[in-house]
Scaffold this motif. Structure first.
Motif, PDB file in Angstrom:
ATOM      1  N   ALA A  75      -2.858   6.286   0.462  1.00  0.00           N
ATOM      2  CA  ALA A  75      -3.492   6.918  -1.006  1.00  0.00           C
ATOM      3  C   ALA A  75      -3.807   5.652  -1.669  1.00  0.00           C
ATOM      4  O   ALA A  75      -4.785   5.904  -2.603  1.00  0.00           O
ATOM      5  CB  ALA A  75      -2.269   7.644  -1.670  1.00  0.00           C
TER       6      ALA A  75
ATOM      7  N   VAL B 266      -0.036   2.265  -6.909  1.00  0.00           N
ATOM      8  CA  VAL B 266       1.245   1.567  -5.955  1.00  0.00           C
ATOM      9  C   VAL B 266       2.341   1.149  -6.998  1.00  0.00           C
ATOM     10  O   VAL B 266       3.596   1.401  -6.510  1.00  0.00           O
ATOM     11  CB  VAL B 266       0.554   0.277  -5.359  1.00  0.00           C
ATOM     12  CG1 VAL B 266       1.597  -0.517  -4.787  1.00  0.00           C
ATOM     13  CG2 VAL B 266      -0.357   0.568  -4.392  1.00  0.00           C
TER      14      VAL B 266
ATOM     15  N   PHE C  95       0.851  -1.177  -0.094  1.00  0.00           N
ATOM     16  CA  PHE C  95       0.012  -0.074   0.149  1.00  0.00           C
ATOM     17  C   PHE C  95       0.923   1.225   0.070  1.00  0.00           C
ATOM     18  O   PHE C  95       2.310   1.088   0.411  1.00  0.00           O
ATOM     19  CB  PHE C  95      -1.193   0.013   1.115  1.00  0.00           C
ATOM     20  CG  PHE C  95      -0.058   0.153   2.427  1.00  0.00           C
ATOM     21  CD1 PHE C  95       0.482  -1.011   2.825  1.00  0.00           C
ATOM     22  CD2 PHE C  95      -0.373   1.252   3.371  1.00  0.00           C
ATOM     23  CE1 PHE C  95       1.096  -0.953   4.070  1.00  0.00           C
ATOM     24  CE2 PHE C  95       0.143   1.470   4.463  1.00  0.00           C
ATOM     25  CZ  PHE C  95       1.098   0.259   5.049  1.00  0.00           C
ATOM     26  N   ARG C  96       0.178   2.287  -0.340  1.00  0.00           N
ATOM     27  CA  ARG C  96       0.987   3.472  -0.568  1.00  0.00           C
ATOM     28  C   ARG C  96       0.760   4.684   0.464  1.00  0.00           C
ATOM     29  O   ARG C  96      -0.436   4.716   0.578  1.00  0.00           O
ATOM     30  CB  ARG C  96       0.861   4.134  -1.810  1.00  0.00           C
ATOM     31  CG  ARG C  96       1.296   5.512  -2.006  1.00  0.00           C
ATOM     32  CD  ARG C  96       1.639   5.870  -3.349  1.00  0.00           C
ATOM     33  NE  ARG C  96       0.503   6.757  -4.001  1.00  0.00           N
ATOM     34  CZ  ARG C  96       0.181   8.048  -4.089  1.00  0.00           C
ATOM     35  NH1 ARG C  96       1.042   8.724  -3.265  1.00  0.00           N
ATOM     36  NH2 ARG C  96      -0.801   8.619  -4.585  1.00  0.00           N
ATOM     37  N   LEU C  97       1.554   4.989   1.103  1.00  0.00           N
ATOM     38  CA  LEU C  97       1.366   6.021   2.438  1.00  0.00           C
ATOM     39  C   LEU C  97       1.827   7.456   1.512  1.00  0.00           C
ATOM     40  O   LEU C  97       2.700   7.353   0.892  1.00  0.00           O
ATOM     41  CB  LEU C  97       2.211   6.006   3.226  1.00  0.00           C
ATOM     42  CG  LEU C  97       1.804   4.912   4.365  1.00  0.00           C
ATOM     43  CD1 LEU C  97       2.589   4.689   5.467  1.00  0.00           C
ATOM     44  CD2 LEU C  97       0.354   4.996   4.645  1.00  0.00           C
TER      45      LEU C  97
END
Lengths: 512, 430
Positions: A416, A427, A402-404
């Protein structure tokens, strides 16, 4: 030689000897070339002790390296960690040279030696020989001779000019090593015929696309004149220049020829390692993929025992272990794990694709030639483009990526994107970018020199994403830069998008 | 494929790097070593040391982006409950590991660099710029044994000293200069002649070639392959061999007035001297002489640990030392050092005898005689000079080989030792 119908074990028990190593190498070679289609440099396997492994560590893995205090420092640090048991040693080190040198440790068991030979002497070796970046930027045949030359040159310089003088140049060069690589192949200097030809083509193009309307455009305002002088100077010095070492080597006014040669040596070494920095995931993934497959095949053919395979798998599992982000052991994505997962997935897509795979990877899905697909990927990609091209939804799901998104002003970090239909591309793109050194390393360029005045060198950091340089380190590095340049150096940090000046550091002069 | 066994390669490949590193960090290491040595016992000192030094001058800087600020995107593995759009409060000090490589404030020790110094390195640094006084001159004047040392080449010598490279080089240049026919050429010509003989094609050429061959043969006989003038031998010169053995006399007063504390101080001093001598000489003998009103040569344990009662007559110890030198340690073969530790008491009638013994018999024989006066830790002895101190002061001359120092507490041992042996003109860093 073991024949296929009467298979016999290549080795039994933990002890190794040279004969077994040779037999194992030959069997692995057969699998690697006939079944996987690997093409490698000739192998040279060298057996070393733990102390020699530490030695190799401290001199960035090269068997020949010039002398410098920083290598001694690293050795002292590594040794102290190793003695206290805080750190183990790598099982192998492999050098991108022809013949390809792999170091294996005498402490390893025979099963481990098998793993290491499959991993380094075939996996890494194939990657070094075939990957485009390595082919373009490194000269595997010449590197050892070059290192020999470099070592001798620096030794003679030390005899002639004293340790302190050489150390000063090397310190400076090491500080700028990361800024000492050419990222693009240099433009070829055009010869006269090619120039004429181009001029003719340009004329023809003008005539074809002539439009009288252009004549009616207003002329550019006066005052361009001054900047023309600047532009002229820049053109003459080849500015802006992002290869700081190259610029210093060619133009620094105070350097003696031997000092320029030392800068050149460090620059060449930096360039030699530049592909390795860009292909960590792929290189390790390729090697892990190879040892995993080869060791299984050896077992299937009855050439290694169940016990040996289990021992190999135990090490393999340790190597590809990826703790989750909230695990105390987490320290970033493990390149072995990511590379291996992606390549295993390519193999799966080639053999047993799902509908989703056919959607995402129409070229390779179901092509039934997994090694062909992998070889193509190994040859033509680097980490960034490889992830951008091949990171599949199934791997993202498996690793639960997952993307922060973290903004300086915001009070909270935002999630995000996650591993769902909406997030896959996001991602994947973000992850690919984080492997692009061009983006992750600061963009530092020499933009101007006042050659007729005080000879101050102006260096610019083009700030991306609002992340400035680490101040204390930058000042120390500037000092080294000034030492080589011989006069004051100014660092300005400007926004890459708008050219707005964020920060101007104080001018730094050479140290005495 | 090649397999090469590198295990037997000479080890210590990184030794040169290590030396450069130690030289670079010399000032910091020296400081750390000196500080460490104050509080430690002497046996530990000899055992190598883990040191930590500040990073000044050892940094390897580079341009890199700051760990703070800006807009960042991270891709992390192992998502469990987050969905798109969730927010996570930022950790207060960037401490709770969110994947970013935030520098965690681990306290002040962060910047120190830790590593291990070997015993030799430790002693090197510890004993640096200490020198044995006035040593070389006396050694060479008195040395009697010789060692052969290479010194060029000679035209005569024993066959075992034949220098093949030189000889063959001379031979080659002579052969070229005198145009001796090469064996390859002769063989070629011979083959040609044989060919012609067999075919019988060109008798004219054949006889010509035969003539040529004969000429070459005589020439090659006349110009020999190796001539006596070519021969060279390695030449050796006999160099006087410096005396590389030393004897160290430890003299100590063990009468009742010497406390454990004083003995401890003395022992420390003796051991330092021993370490130091050991590094300068291949072979060091130690002689322990303890005395009350009579002196005896004893072994180390007895010397330090057994007690004895009696009066204090220093001259007995000096006489004993003189006797032992005469019996076993001829000053021509041995460098003689003596260290005497005492609390300064002496029977007053003995002072003159001791002074005379020291001045006329011992000092001329010894390289160096150190007198250490050990005092009680808390005793205030300012202004009061002991019997022995006053006696020795008369004998001590500036530039002479008798040195006297007072030591009261443990931490003074190292400074005093360094002071005694510091190289002339070099002020030891204390």
């Amino acid at each position: 030689m073991p024949s296929s119908d009467a298979p016999s074990l290549l080795f039994d028990g933990a002890d190794w000897d040279f004969d077994k190593v040779r037999r194992v190498h030959d069997s692995i070679e057969e699998i690697a070339t006939t079944e996987m289609g690997l093409s490698t440099y000739p192998n040279q396997i060298e057996v070393i002790t733990a102390e020699q492994m530490l030695d190799a560590y401290s001199s960035i893995g090269m068997p020949l390296m010039y002398k410098h205090w920083s290598f001694g420092k690293h050795f002292a640090a590594d040794e102290s960690m190793y003695r206290k048991g805080m750190r183990g040693l790598a099982y192998e080190i492999v050098i991108n040279s022809s013949p390809c040198i792999s170091y294996i440790m005498e402490e390893n068991t025979m099963a481990m030696q098998t793993l290491v030979i499959a991993h380094a002497a075939f996996g890494h070796n194939h990657f070094f020989k075939n990957n485009g970046l390595f082919r373009q930027w490194t000269d595997a045949k010449g590197i050892l001779d070059y290192m020999d030359f470099a070592k001798g040159y620096i030794m003679r310089a030390e005899e002639r000019h004293g340790h302190a003088a050489v150390e000063r140049v090397l310190d400076g060069a090491h500080a700028l090593m990361n800024n000492g690589v050419h990222k693009y192949p240099r433009k070829k200097v055009p010869d006269l015929a090619a120039d004429l030809q181009r001029e003719r083509e340009r004329q023809a193009y003008f005539e074809q696309t002539y439009n009288d309307l252009w004549r009616t455009l207003p002329k550019s305002p006066e005052g361009v004149h001054e900047s023309r002088e600047l532009a002229d100077r820049k053109a003459r010095l080849g500015l802006p220049e992002e290869n700081l070492l190259y610029f210093l080597e060619k133009t620094a006014p105070k350097l003696a020829p031997w000092q320029r040669e030392i800068l050149r040596i460090v620059r060449h070494i930096a360039q030699y390692f530049y592909p390795q920095r860009q292909t960590k995931v792929m290189n390790e993934g390729c090697a892990t993929m190879c040892h995993y497959h080869i060791c299984h095949r050896l077992h299937q053919k009855g050439m290694i025992s169940d016990g040996a395979l289990l021992e190999i798998l135990h090490s393999h599992t340790n190597v590809v272990f990826q703790p989750a982000f909230d695990d105390p052991r987490y320290s970033g994505l493990n390149p072995y794990a990511l590379g291996f997962a992606m390549m295993e997935d390519i193999k799966r897509i080639a053999l047993t694709p799902t509908a989703e795979d056919r959607d995402w990877f129409p070229d390779i899905a179901g092509c039934n030639d997994p090694w062909g697909a992998l070889r193509a990927a190994w040859a033509d990609y680097r980490d960034e483009s490889f992830i951008l091209q091949y990171l599949s939804p199934s791997v993202m799901r498996k690793m639960r990526l997952f993307r922060l998104h973290d903004e300086e002003q915001a009070k909270e970090i935002k999630v995000a994107a996650i591993h769902n239909e909406r997030g896959y591309r996001d991602v994947r793109q973000t992850l690919a970018r984080s492997y692009d050194i061009g983006r992750m390393a600061p963009d530092i360029q020499i933009v101007d020199v006042d050659l007729e005045g005080d000879r101050r060198l102006v260096v610019q950091h083009r700030v991306a994403d609002g992340i400035l340089l680490d101040e204390a380190e930058a000042v120390r590095t500037l000092r080294q830069l000034a030492n080589l340049w011989g006069y004051e150096v100014r660092l300005i940090e400007v926004s890459a998008e708008t050219d707005v000046v964020f920060k101007q550091h104080e001018d730094v002069g050479p140290s005495e | 494929m090649n397999i090469i066994d590198r295990r037997l390669n000479p080890s210590g490949k990184s030794l040169a790097n290590r030396q450069r590193f130690l030289r670079r960090a010399r000032a910091q290491i020296m400081k750390s070593v000196r500080e460490a040595s104050g509080g430690r016992s002497i046996t530990d000192i000899a055992g190598g040391e883990r040191v930590s030094i500040p990073m000044d001058g050892l940094r390897e800087p580079s341009f890199h982006r700051s760990a703070k600020g800006g807009t960042r995107d991270h891709v992390l593995p192992g998502n469990r409950e987050y969905v798109e759009g969730d927010t996570i409060p930022k950790p207060e000090r960037g401490d709770d590991g969110d994947g970013g490589p935030d520098g965690s404030p681990d306290g002040g020790g962060e910047d120190d660099f830790h590593f291990i110094l070997s015993r030799d390195e430790f002693l090197d640094i510890f004993l640096e710029d200490l020198e044995l006084p006035d040593l070389v001159k006396r050694n060479i004047a008195k040395s009697q044994s010789f060692i052969p040392a290479r010194a060029g080449w000679s035209v005569t010598g024993s066959p075992s000293n034949l220098n093949l490279v030189r000889t063959m080089r001379n031979s080659l240049s002579r052969r070229i200069a005198l145009k001796r026919p090469k064996s390859d050429e002769m063989k070629e010509l011979e083959a040609k002649i044989r060919g012609l003989e067999e075919s019988g094609d060109d008798p004219e050429l054949l006889s010509e070639l035969r003539l040529l061959f004969d000429q070459m043969l005589t020439k090659s006989r006349r110009v020999p392959y190796i001539d006596p003038v070519d021969v060279r031998y390695n030449r050796f010169e006999q160099l006087p061999k410096p005396v590389t053995q030393a004897v160290m006399f430890c003299l100590m007063d063990v009468s009742g007035s010497m406390t454990e504390h004083m003995k401890d101080l003395a022992k420390r001093f003796f051991m330092l001297l021993y370490l130091f001598l050991n590094r300068r000489y291949k072979h060091v003998d130690i002689v322990f002489i303890r005395h009350t009103h009579e002196a005896k040569e004893v072994d180390e344990d007895t010397f330090f640990y057994s007690t004895e009662t009696g009066g204090t007559v220093v001259s007995t110890a000096l006489t004993e030392m003189k006797r032992i030198i005469r019996a076993r340690y001829s000053p021509t073969d041995w460098n003689i050092y003596a260290a005497q530790a005492s609390d300064g008491d002496n029977t007053s009638s003995d002072n003159a005898t001791s002074a005379a013994l020291l001045e006329h018999d011992l000092l001329p024989l010894a390289q160096y005689f150190a007198y250490i006066e050990v005092g009680a830790e808390y005793k205030d002895w300012l202004g009061r000079e002991t019997d022995l101190w006053r006696t020795y002061k008369v004998v001590a001359k500036p530039g002479g080989n008798l040195a006297m120092r007072k030591v009261r507490v443990r931490s003074q041992i190292f400074p005093v030792f360094r002071e005694l042996f510091s190289r002339e003109g070099v002020n030891a860093i204390l």
